[in-house]
Design a protein around this motif. Sequence first.
Motif, PDB file in Angstrom:
ATOM      1  N   ALA A  55      14.828   8.871 -34.999  1.00  0.00           N
ATOM      2  CA  ALA A  55      14.625   7.761 -34.055  1.00  0.00           C
ATOM      3  C   ALA A  55      14.157   6.488 -34.750  1.00  0.00           C
ATOM      4  CB  ALA A  55      13.624   8.168 -32.985  1.00  0.00           C
ATOM      5  N   ARG A  56      13.265   6.593 -35.734  1.00  0.00           N
ATOM      6  CA  ARG A  56      12.667   5.405 -36.368  1.00  0.00           C
ATOM      7  C   ARG A  56      12.170   4.435 -35.305  1.00  0.00           C
ATOM      8  NH1 ARG A  56      12.898   5.113 -41.506  1.00  0.00           N
ATOM      9  NH2 ARG A  56      12.838   2.880 -41.773  1.00  0.00           N
ATOM     10  N   GLY A  57      10.839   4.328 -35.214  1.00  0.00           N
ATOM     11  CA  GLY A  57      10.194   3.645 -34.087  1.00  0.00           C
ATOM     12  C   GLY A  57      10.459   2.162 -33.945  1.00  0.00           C
ATOM     13  N   LEU A  58      11.093   1.538 -34.927  1.00  0.00           N
ATOM     14  CA  LEU A  58      11.146   0.076 -34.910  1.00  0.00           C
ATOM     15  C   LEU A  58      12.033  -0.492 -33.832  1.00  0.00           C
ATOM     16  CD1 LEU A  58      10.979  -0.945 -38.585  1.00  0.00           C
ATOM     17  CD2 LEU A  58       9.273  -1.004 -36.790  1.00  0.00           C
ATOM     18  N   ASP A  59      11.595  -1.632 -33.326  1.00  0.00           N
ATOM     19  CA  ASP A  59      12.282  -2.245 -32.207  1.00  0.00           C
ATOM     20  C   ASP A  59      13.493  -3.049 -32.623  1.00  0.00           C
ATOM     21  OD1 ASP A  59      10.283  -1.294 -30.474  1.00  0.00           O
ATOM     22  OD2 ASP A  59       8.993  -2.901 -31.222  1.00  0.00           O
ATOM     23  N   TYR A  60      13.504  -3.528 -33.880  1.00  0.00           N
ATOM     24  CA  TYR A  60      14.566  -4.493 -34.176  1.00  0.00           C
ATOM     25  C   TYR A  60      15.903  -3.869 -34.559  1.00  0.00           C
ATOM     26  CZ  TYR A  60      12.947  -4.485 -39.162  1.00  0.00           C
ATOM     27  OH  TYR A  60      12.586  -4.172 -40.425  1.00  0.00           O
TER      28      TYR A  60
ATOM     29  N   TYR B 136       4.835  -7.695 -35.507  1.00  0.00           N
ATOM     30  CA  TYR B 136       4.517  -6.320 -35.899  1.00  0.00           C
ATOM     31  C   TYR B 136       3.798  -5.536 -34.801  1.00  0.00           C
ATOM     32  CZ  TYR B 136       5.681  -8.358 -40.389  1.00  0.00           C
ATOM     33  OH  TYR B 136       6.323  -8.999 -41.403  1.00  0.00           O
ATOM     34  N   GLY B 137       3.849  -6.062 -33.562  1.00  0.00           N
ATOM     35  CA  GLY B 137       3.235  -5.330 -32.459  1.00  0.00           C
ATOM     36  C   GLY B 137       1.777  -5.039 -32.736  1.00  0.00           C
ATOM     37  N   GLU B 138       1.379  -3.816 -32.417  1.00  0.00           N
ATOM     38  CA  GLU B 138      -0.043  -3.488 -32.560  1.00  0.00           C
ATOM     39  C   GLU B 138      -0.468  -3.382 -34.030  1.00  0.00           C
ATOM     40  OE1 GLU B 138      -0.035   1.392 -32.239  1.00  0.00           O
ATOM     41  OE2 GLU B 138      -0.388   0.214 -30.423  1.00  0.00           O
ATOM     42  N   ASP B 139       0.499  -3.310 -34.957  1.00  0.00           N
ATOM     43  CA  ASP B 139       0.137  -3.263 -36.375  1.00  0.00           C
ATOM     44  C   ASP B 139      -0.331  -4.622 -36.898  1.00  0.00           C
ATOM     45  OD1 ASP B 139       0.655  -0.597 -36.571  1.00  0.00           O
ATOM     46  OD2 ASP B 139       2.715  -0.842 -37.257  1.00  0.00           O
ATOM     47  N   SER B 140      -0.194  -5.653 -36.079  1.00  0.00           N
ATOM     48  CA  SER B 140      -0.616  -6.994 -36.496  1.00  0.00           C
ATOM     49  C   SER B 140      -2.061  -7.005 -36.960  1.00  0.00           C
ATOM     50  CB  SER B 140      -0.453  -7.983 -35.338  1.00  0.00           C
ATOM     51  OG  SER B 140       0.912  -8.186 -35.087  1.00  0.00           O
ATOM     52  N   LYS B 141      -2.860  -6.103 -36.440  1.00  0.00           N
ATOM     53  CA  LYS B 141      -4.276  -6.077 -36.846  1.00  0.00           C
ATOM     54  C   LYS B 141      -4.413  -5.715 -38.317  1.00  0.00           C
ATOM     55  CE  LYS B 141      -5.245  -1.266 -35.534  1.00  0.00           C
ATOM     56  NZ  LYS B 141      -3.866  -0.853 -35.172  1.00  0.00           N
ATOM     57  N   LEU B 142      -3.351  -5.194 -38.923  1.00  0.00           N
ATOM     58  CA  LEU B 142      -3.407  -4.808 -40.335  1.00  0.00           C
ATOM     59  C   LEU B 142      -3.044  -5.972 -41.270  1.00  0.00           C
ATOM     60  CD1 LEU B 142      -1.750  -1.272 -40.135  1.00  0.00           C
ATOM     61  CD2 LEU B 142      -4.159  -1.880 -39.928  1.00  0.00           C
TER      62      LEU B 142
ATOM     63  N   LEU C 130       9.611 -13.133 -29.999  1.00  0.00           N
ATOM     64  CA  LEU C 130       9.604 -12.126 -31.053  1.00  0.00           C
ATOM     65  C   LEU C 130       8.627 -11.000 -30.752  1.00  0.00           C
ATOM     66  CD1 LEU C 130      10.014 -14.544 -33.977  1.00  0.00           C
ATOM     67  CD2 LEU C 130      11.273 -12.417 -33.826  1.00  0.00           C
ATOM     68  N   GLY C 131       8.082 -11.022 -29.585  1.00  0.00           N
ATOM     69  CA  GLY C 131       7.057 -10.039 -29.236  1.00  0.00           C
ATOM     70  C   GLY C 131       7.507  -8.600 -29.434  1.00  0.00           C
ATOM     71  N   LEU C 132       8.784  -8.358 -29.299  1.00  0.00           N
ATOM     72  CA  LEU C 132       9.249  -6.972 -29.372  1.00  0.00           C
ATOM     73  C   LEU C 132       9.587  -6.538 -30.792  1.00  0.00           C
ATOM     74  CD1 LEU C 132      11.555  -6.752 -26.253  1.00  0.00           C
ATOM     75  CD2 LEU C 132       9.249  -5.843 -26.568  1.00  0.00           C
ATOM     76  N   VAL C 133       9.549  -7.492 -31.708  1.00  0.00           N
ATOM     77  CA  VAL C 133      10.002  -7.181 -33.064  1.00  0.00           C
ATOM     78  C   VAL C 133       8.897  -6.519 -33.856  1.00  0.00           C
ATOM     79  CG1 VAL C 133      10.895  -8.132 -35.183  1.00  0.00           C
ATOM     80  CG2 VAL C 133      11.524  -9.136 -32.998  1.00  0.00           C
ATOM     81  N   SER C 134       9.237  -5.531 -34.592  1.00  0.00           N
ATOM     82  CA  SER C 134       8.256  -4.890 -35.460  1.00  0.00           C
ATOM     83  C   SER C 134       8.870  -4.774 -36.841  1.00  0.00           C
ATOM     84  CB  SER C 134       7.895  -3.538 -34.890  1.00  0.00           C
ATOM     85  OG  SER C 134       6.845  -2.986 -35.614  1.00  0.00           O
ATOM     86  N   THR C 135       8.215  -4.120 -37.779  1.00  0.00           N
ATOM     87  CA  THR C 135       8.748  -4.089 -39.141  1.00  0.00           C
ATOM     88  C   THR C 135       9.434  -2.780 -39.450  1.00  0.00           C
ATOM     89  OG1 THR C 135       8.220  -4.212 -41.457  1.00  0.00           O
ATOM     90  CG2 THR C 135       6.531  -3.357 -40.043  1.00  0.00           C
ATOM     91  N   ARG C 136      10.480  -2.892 -40.263  1.00  0.00           N
ATOM     92  CA  ARG C 136      11.291  -1.741 -40.594  1.00  0.00           C
ATOM     93  C   ARG C 136      10.493  -0.609 -41.217  1.00  0.00           C
ATOM     94  NH1 ARG C 136      16.088  -3.487 -43.897  1.00  0.00           N
ATOM     95  NH2 ARG C 136      14.731  -3.604 -45.669  1.00  0.00           N
ATOM     96  N   LEU C 137       9.653  -0.995 -42.178  1.00  0.00           N
ATOM     97  CA  LEU C 137       9.028   0.046 -42.976  1.00  0.00           C
ATOM     98  C   LEU C 137       7.905   0.769 -42.266  1.00  0.00           C
ATOM     99  CD1 LEU C 137       8.869  -0.959 -46.659  1.00  0.00           C
ATOM    100  CD2 LEU C 137       9.897   1.028 -45.617  1.00  0.00           C
ATOM    101  N   CYS C 138       7.328   0.152 -41.229  1.00  0.00           N
ATOM    102  CA  CYS C 138       6.158   0.824 -40.678  1.00  0.00           C
ATOM    103  C   CYS C 138       6.569   2.024 -39.846  1.00  0.00           C
ATOM    104  CB  CYS C 138       5.231  -0.126 -39.936  1.00  0.00           C
ATOM    105  SG  CYS C 138       5.977  -0.869 -38.515  1.00  0.00           S
ATOM    106  N   ALA C 139       7.833   2.167 -39.565  1.00  0.00           N
ATOM    107  CA  ALA C 139       8.263   3.360 -38.844  1.00  0.00           C
ATOM    108  C   ALA C 139       8.891   4.325 -39.833  1.00  0.00           C
ATOM    109  CB  ALA C 139       9.292   3.004 -37.792  1.00  0.00           C
ATOM    110  N   GLY C 140       8.332   5.503 -39.925  1.00  0.00           N
ATOM    111  CA  GLY C 140       9.013   6.522 -40.714  1.00  0.00           C
ATOM    112  C   GLY C 140       8.781   6.406 -42.189  1.00  0.00           C
ATOM    113  N   LEU C 141       9.498   5.495 -42.846  1.00  0.00           N
ATOM    114  CA  LEU C 141       9.516   5.461 -44.306  1.00  0.00           C
ATOM    115  C   LEU C 141       8.134   5.536 -44.932  1.00  0.00           C
ATOM    116  CD1 LEU C 141      10.854   5.188 -46.968  1.00  0.00           C
ATOM    117  CD2 LEU C 141      10.856   2.726 -46.689  1.00  0.00           C
TER     118      LEU C 141
END
Lengths: 520, 520
Positions: B332-337, B114-120, B4-15
Motif C-alpha cells: 500500500a505505501r502510506g503516502l498520499d502523493y 508531510y502531514g503529521e510528520d511535520s513535527k519532525l 498541499l495539505g494532503l501531500v506527504s513524503t515518499r520515504l516516510c512510508a515503508g522504505l
Amino acid sequence: MNALGLVSTRLCAGLMCRRSAVNLSSLRFSSGMTLSHIDEEVAKLLQLKAQLGGDEGKHVFVLKTAKGTRDYNPKQMAIREKVFNIIISCFKRHGAETIDSPVFELKETLTGKYGEDSKLIYDLKDQGGELLSLRYDLTVPFARYLAMNKITNIKRYHIAKVYRRDNPAMTRGRYREFYQCDFDIAGQYDAMIPDAECLKIVYEILNELDLGDFRIKVNDRRILDGMFAVCGVPDEKFRTICSTVDKLDKMAWEDVKKEMVNEKGLSEDVADRIGEYVSMQGGQDLAERLLQDPKLSQNKQACAGLTDMKLLFSYLELFQVTDKVVFDLSLARGLDYYTGVIYEAILSQTIPALVSTPAEQNGADEAGVSVGSVAGGGRYDGLVGMFDPKGRKVPCVGVSIGIERIFSIMEQKAEASSEKVRTTETQVLVASAQKNLLEERLKLTNALWNEGIKAEVLYKKNPKLLSQLQHCEETGIPLVAILGEQELKDGVVKLRNVVSREEVDVPRADLVDEIKKRTL
Amino acid sequence: MNALGLVSTRLCAGLMCRRSAVNLSSLRFSSGMTLSHIDEEVAKLLQLKAQLGGDEGKHVFVLKTAKGTRDYNPKQMAIREKVFNIIISCFKRHGAETIDSPVFELKETLTGKYGEDSKLIYDLKDQGGELLSLRYDLTVPFARYLAMNKITNIKRYHIAKVYRRDNPAMTRGRYREFYQCDFDIAGQYDAMIPDAECLKIVYEILNELDLGDFRIKVNDRRILDGMFAVCGVPDEKFRTICSTVDKLDKMAWEDVKKEMVNEKGLSEDVADRIGEYVSMQGGQDLAERLLQDPKLSQNKQACAGLTDMKLLFSYLELFQVTDKVVFDLSLARGLDYYTGVIYEAILSQTIPALVSTPAEQNGADEAGVSVGSVAGGGRYDGLVGMFDPKGRKVPCVGVSIGIERIFSIMEQKAEASSEKVRTTETQVLVASAQKNLLEERLKLTNALWNEGIKAEVLYKKNPKLLSQLQHCEETGIPLVAILGEQELKDGVVKLRNVVSREEVDVPRADLVDEIKKRTL
C-alpha cells in the motif's frame, strides 16, 4: 572568556575574505546593514503576503531558494564533479583518507571559536533537546573529531558544505551555503616535512585545474611576531597590527601605515620599520639573509621561524615547486590559531565578475583583487589541545582549497568556451526509424545495460527519427544504434556517428565492442 | 488547509519506516515520548553543567556529536564511497543527470507537505530574514526545483543528507541526519516505460551491491482505490484503510482486520472482502485474471491500473527482471502523493541489529522485518503541479534507495569478514633502511607523484625500516620502494612486496611501470 576565546577560523581570514567582505559592504553603501535589513523585512512581508493568498484566497508559493543559496543544475554539477575529481585524485595520490561530520554541531562546540564572526553562525531553533548550530567551517569539527576519538595521527581530507549568515555576493562566488575542501596532516613529525607536502598539494591542484599562472605566498607566524617585537610594537598590539598588515594585498602601504599610526596608535618610526620588512620577498636566500639581520637574529621566535623557513625551502626545492612559492613578509592571515608556517595561493589573472550590480561595482577595486585568492592554510599546533580535557596537543598543518571561487571561474570558462558541457555520459541512444519497434528497442537497450554500456532509449512508442537524433545532439550522445525491419532480419544494427553522420552496419554480436571502441 | 495539505513524503512510508517507527517506539515503551523528553532534558542540564564548569571553574567541553548523528570515520567513508560508486554508475548507465539543492529551504516550502510528520522538521532559529527549515526529503526540493525553473523533462539523481527530528535507532541504521538517494524521471511519456526503467534500476543496484536475495513488490494506487471501492469502503476512509493495509508486512492479517473493524469502523464483511484481495500475489497472469474479476472489472480506476500493470510486466519481461518482481495487492505505501504504480524492494534475509539495547529488543519482531526494505518509490503525477502557480502538471516516477540501511549492512559484512577495508589507495611507500636519506626519499616520492603514482613517505628524518613496513601492513600499502647507498650507486630501487616479502631490484627508469604493473 573561555580557553578558546582567541580562536578563530582559518578560512575567514584571507582565503574567502569573509571578514574583509563585511567591511567592504559597509564601504560600498554607507548604510549597508540597514539596506540588508530592509531586504530581509521585505522578504518576510512578501512571504506573509503569499501565505495570506491573493484575491481568490488561493495559496501562492514563493518559489525561491533561501537567501544566499543556490541549486546546482546538471551543468554546474558536471563542472563540480570535474573539479572534485581533480582535487580528490590529488589527495588520494598523497595517501589521504577522508572523514565526514554532521552538518550541525552542539552550539557549545562552536561557541567562542570564531571571535566576532560568531554572529554569522546559523543556530537551529530550540525544539527541545540539545541546542545546535550549523557548522561554520570544517576545522573546528575536525579538531572536535580528533579530541573526541583521541586520534593523534591522521592525514585526511574533508569536502563538505559550511554555513555563514554573511552578506552574500553570489556573482563573485560568495554564498551563505558553500563548500570547503580541507586537507590536513595531524601528528608529531619532523619539522617542515608535512608542511612542504601541503604546499606541493596546492601546487599540483592549481596546475591541474588549469586556472592560469599563480603564486603561493609563504610566511611564518613566529617571523611576524618576532618582526613586530624588534620593530617595537607592544605585545598587546601584535594581533591588531597583524590584521592591518593582512590588508596589504588590498591596500597600498601608505594606507596601511595610516591605519597603523592613526587608528592603531603606532609611532611613525615603528610603522616605517615594519614597512621595510613587509616589502621583502624572496626564497631561501631571504631566509638566510634575515637570519643575519642584526635585529631579527636577536629574536628567538624569529630565528626559529627563519630556520624552519630555510628548511621548508630545501624541501620545496626537492618537490620542484619553488618556481611558484615566494617567502613574503607581508603575508599575515588574520587568524589567531596559526602557530607556524602560513600560506596563501593567488591567481595571477584577475577574474572579472560574471554579473556586477552597480552597488558591487563600487567595490570592484577591492573585489577584483581578492578574487585571486584560491587556497590558504598553515600550521595550528594548539587547536586540538583546546578541545582535549587534559589539553593534550596534536600538532596540525593543513590547507583549504577555495573551491567555490574555482567553481565560479570554471563556470565562466565553460560559458566563454564554445565546447558544450555534457551533463550525462550516455554512449549510445537506441533508436528506430520505423513504427512498432518499441519492444525491439527496449530489448536492445536492456542488452547494452547488461553489458555495462551507458544507453538511453526515448520513452515513446513511436518517436520520430529526427527527434531521436535531436536528443543526441542536445545532450552530446555520440552514437545512435538504429533498428529497422531490415536490420533485424540481417542480425545487424546500424551504428551512426552523430557528428559525422556516417553510418555502418554492425553485426549484433560485435555491437558492444564497437561501441566501446568508438567511445573510449 | 492549503492545496498541499494532503501531500506527504515518499520515504516516510515503508522504505525508511519512519512513520511506523514512531508507532513502534510508543509500543516498545509505553511512555516512550516521556522517556525521550527526559533524555533531552538531561542532555540540556549536563551541557549547562559543563558550561558552568567544574570545581576549578574550568570550562569543560561536551565532546559529542548531536543526538542521532554520527561522524563517518575513514573506514565508514571507504564503504560509503564503494556503495555510492555502484549506485551512481548505475544511474549514469541509464543516462541520468544530477542536481543539488541547499540543505535548508524556506520553511514555507516544506509546510503542509508531510502531514503529521511535520513535527519532525528541523527549523532554523529566526535570526532575522527568512524563516528556514532543514530539508526533510529530496522529493519536495525536486518538485520545487522543477516548478521554479519550469522544467518539464528531466531524468535526474540526487544523493544528499536529509534531516528528521525522529527518535533515532542508530544501531539499526536510523539517524536524524541521513542520506537519501533518489532517482526520478519527470516528463510526459508513453505509459509504463519510465516506470519499468525505475524497477530495472532497483534490480541492477541490489544485484550489484550483492546483499543477497531480494524481491520487488509492485502495486498501483488505482488498483488499491478500486479494490476499496468494490469492497464497500466509504470514500472518506480510503486513506486510513490504505495505511492499515500498509501494516501487512509487519502484522498478521487477523490483527490488520481487527484494526479495520475495531478502530477504523469497517464492517466484518467489508474487511473480509479486502482480505481476499490483499492475499493475492502474482505477475502478469494475476493482472489478467483480475481484469476478468466480476467486481473489479466494473471499476474504472482498477481497470486502468490493471491494464497498466499488464503493460508494465510486458516491459519488465523485456528487461529480464520478472524473476524478482511480484504484483502484490497488499503493498500500500502510506503516502498520499502516489497516483499510479508503487513499489518496494525487500531483502530476503533478515539483518540482525549490530547492537540491541533491551528497549530495542522489545520491538525486535517489528524491527527485524522492516530492516529488509531497501528501496521504494512510485509514480506521483500531481506533486510538481501543486508548486506551479498555474498548476501545470509534470508527471513523475521515481525510486529512493535506502542507502543508510545498505551502509549498515555493508559495515556489518565488513566487520564479519576477515578482509581488511583499506581507507587509502596508496600504491607504494618510499622507504629507507639507512640514515640520512630523507632527501633521497623525498626526491623519489616527488618523482612518483609527478608520474601519477599514489605514494607516501614517513615524515621522519630517520625512520626505522620496521616502522615503515608496519605502516604498510596497517594501511594495506602493497609495495615498498627501498633506497640505500648501494641502490643509489647502482641506479636501482629495491621493490618489496609487503605480503610476500619478496624483493627485486628495479632500474630507476622502469620503476613507475613496474609499480603500475604490480598494482593494477
